[in-house]
Design an enzyme around this catalytic site. Structure first.
Site, PDB file in Angstrom:
ATOM      1  N   LYS A 138     145.675 -45.247  14.515  1.00 40.57           N
ATOM      2  CA  LYS A 138     145.051 -44.044  15.076  1.00 40.57           C
ATOM      3  C   LYS A 138     146.120 -43.075  15.579  1.00 40.57           C
ATOM      4  CE  LYS A 138     140.766 -46.407  16.305  1.00 40.57           C
ATOM      5  NZ  LYS A 138     140.002 -47.132  17.315  1.00 40.57           N
ATOM      6  N   GLN A 196     139.851 -48.828  23.454  1.00 40.74           N
ATOM      7  CA  GLN A 196     139.738 -49.743  22.316  1.00 40.74           C
ATOM      8  C   GLN A 196     138.940 -50.989  22.723  1.00 40.74           C
ATOM      9  OE1 GLN A 196     141.006 -49.056  19.142  1.00 40.74           O
ATOM     10  NE2 GLN A 196     139.949 -50.912  18.525  1.00 40.74           N
ATOM     11  N   ASP A 207     134.498 -41.180  20.750  1.00 39.33           N
ATOM     12  CA  ASP A 207     133.921 -42.322  20.036  1.00 39.33           C
ATOM     13  C   ASP A 207     132.392 -42.224  19.976  1.00 39.33           C
ATOM     14  OD1 ASP A 207     135.531 -44.149  18.776  1.00 39.33           O
ATOM     15  OD2 ASP A 207     135.936 -45.339  20.563  1.00 39.33           O
TER      16      ASP A 207
END
Ligand code: NDP
Length: 284
Positions: free
Chosen positions: A52, A96, A119
């Site tokens: 990422k 994460q 997200d």
């Protein structure tokens, strides 16, 4: 002739467009910023975070990675998220997953400001998607929607069957397709007669995580098949949930694994981060 829908093709095009948008933002002295928080030493999580960061930096997004050990206390994580919530150089915040057991995942996701929740997991953004209002949409389902549009797959009026009902893939892709006027059926591990339902699908989205869940006899001729699954075999090879070689003979459109949905997921994280930066400027 079956059309193979490569995510790599669209991902490359979108990343190049996003790089241009980041250059335009730079002329206004704005650099989109992405904060990524990782807790613990999980090898896969660390790999995803590295990918990422590299993808973000390649298109000019500033990224900040914060690493904590897995004995981290919840309050410390909440404090760090709140710092990023207030930091004007950060437009997207991502924690994460998974998190260690002493940390309440829902509480953490709810701490991220919805305006920086790239997200799309905050309940406010989940609700916005459910109400068909603008908001951040989770990256994998958003990537699938972009792929279907890019490859000219009509959704309205189709019977879309989703196999898998997770919060990150199954439920949001079903909601997106419902918002686009598909008739949506969800299947999961307790579904009886899975094959009878998948055979009715004009559009079949599979996000289970078990190789060969969908075989040729389970699909309708001419169906559109999207395979989200990723299973790593002992050989190191990655395979999807769909028996690609046999199913592709019967489908009109199908995504491969790898090079299908996967490359779109990270591209959508970049997309959401740039969108967040643009939205925040327009509100200044
Ligand atoms: P989850 O494990 O959270 O969900 C799996 C879903 O599949 C559950 O809803 C489960 O049902 C259902 N399921 C399990 N077994 C069966 C079965 N035999 N028949 C029907 N349904 C079944 O997984 P995720 O949604 O997070 O991920 C799914 C797959 O997609 C994984 O392989 C993951 O690695 C991959 N993935 C790939 C991404 C990419 O970018 N390419 C991004 C995200 C995920 P129940 O709810 O009843 O337990």
């Amino acid at each position: 002739m079956t059309k193979i829908m490569y995510g790599t093709e669209l991902a490359n095009k979108m990343r190049s467009d996003l790089k241009n948008e980041v250059e335009d933002l730079a002329k206004k002295n704005i650099q989109p910023g992405l904060a990524v928080i990782i807790v613990g030493d999980d090898y896969a999580s660390k790999t995803y975070v590295r990918i990422k960061r590299n993808a973000a930096e390649k298109i000019g997004i500033y990224s900040k990675i914060v690493e904590f050990t897995d004995d981290l206390q919840e309050e410390t994580l909440i404090k760090k998220i709140n710092e990023f919530n207030e930091d004007e150089s950060i437009h997207g915040i991502l924690v994460q997953l998974p998190l260690p057991p002493q940390i309440d995942e829902r509480k953490i996701l709810e701490t991220i400001k919805p305006e920086k929740d790239v997200d799309g997991f905050h309940p406010i953004n989940v609700g916005r998607l459910s109400n068909n209002q603008p908001g951040f949409i989770p990256c994998t389902p958003l990537g699938i929607e972009k792929m279907l549009t890019y490859y000219g797959v009509e959704v309205a009026g189709k019977h879309a069957v989703i196999v898998g009902r997770s919060n990150i893939v199954g439920k949001p892709i079903g909601q997106i397709l419902l918002n686009k006027d598909a008739t949506v059926t969800f299947c999961h591990s307790k579904t009886k007669n899975l094959k009878e339902i998948t055979k009715q699908a004009d559009l079949l989205i599979v996000a289970v995580g078990q190789a060969h869940t969908i075989t040729e006899d389970m699909i309708k001729k001419g169906a559109v098949i999207v395979d989200v699954g990723n299973t790593y075999l002992e050989s190191g090879k990655v395979v999807g949930d769909v028996a690609f070689e046999e199913v592709k003979e019967k489908a009109d459109f199908i995504t491969p694994v790898p090079k299908g949905v996967g490359p779109m997921t990270i591209t959508m994280l970049l997309y959401n981060t740039v969108l967040s930066a643009k939205t925040q400027i327009s509100q200044d």
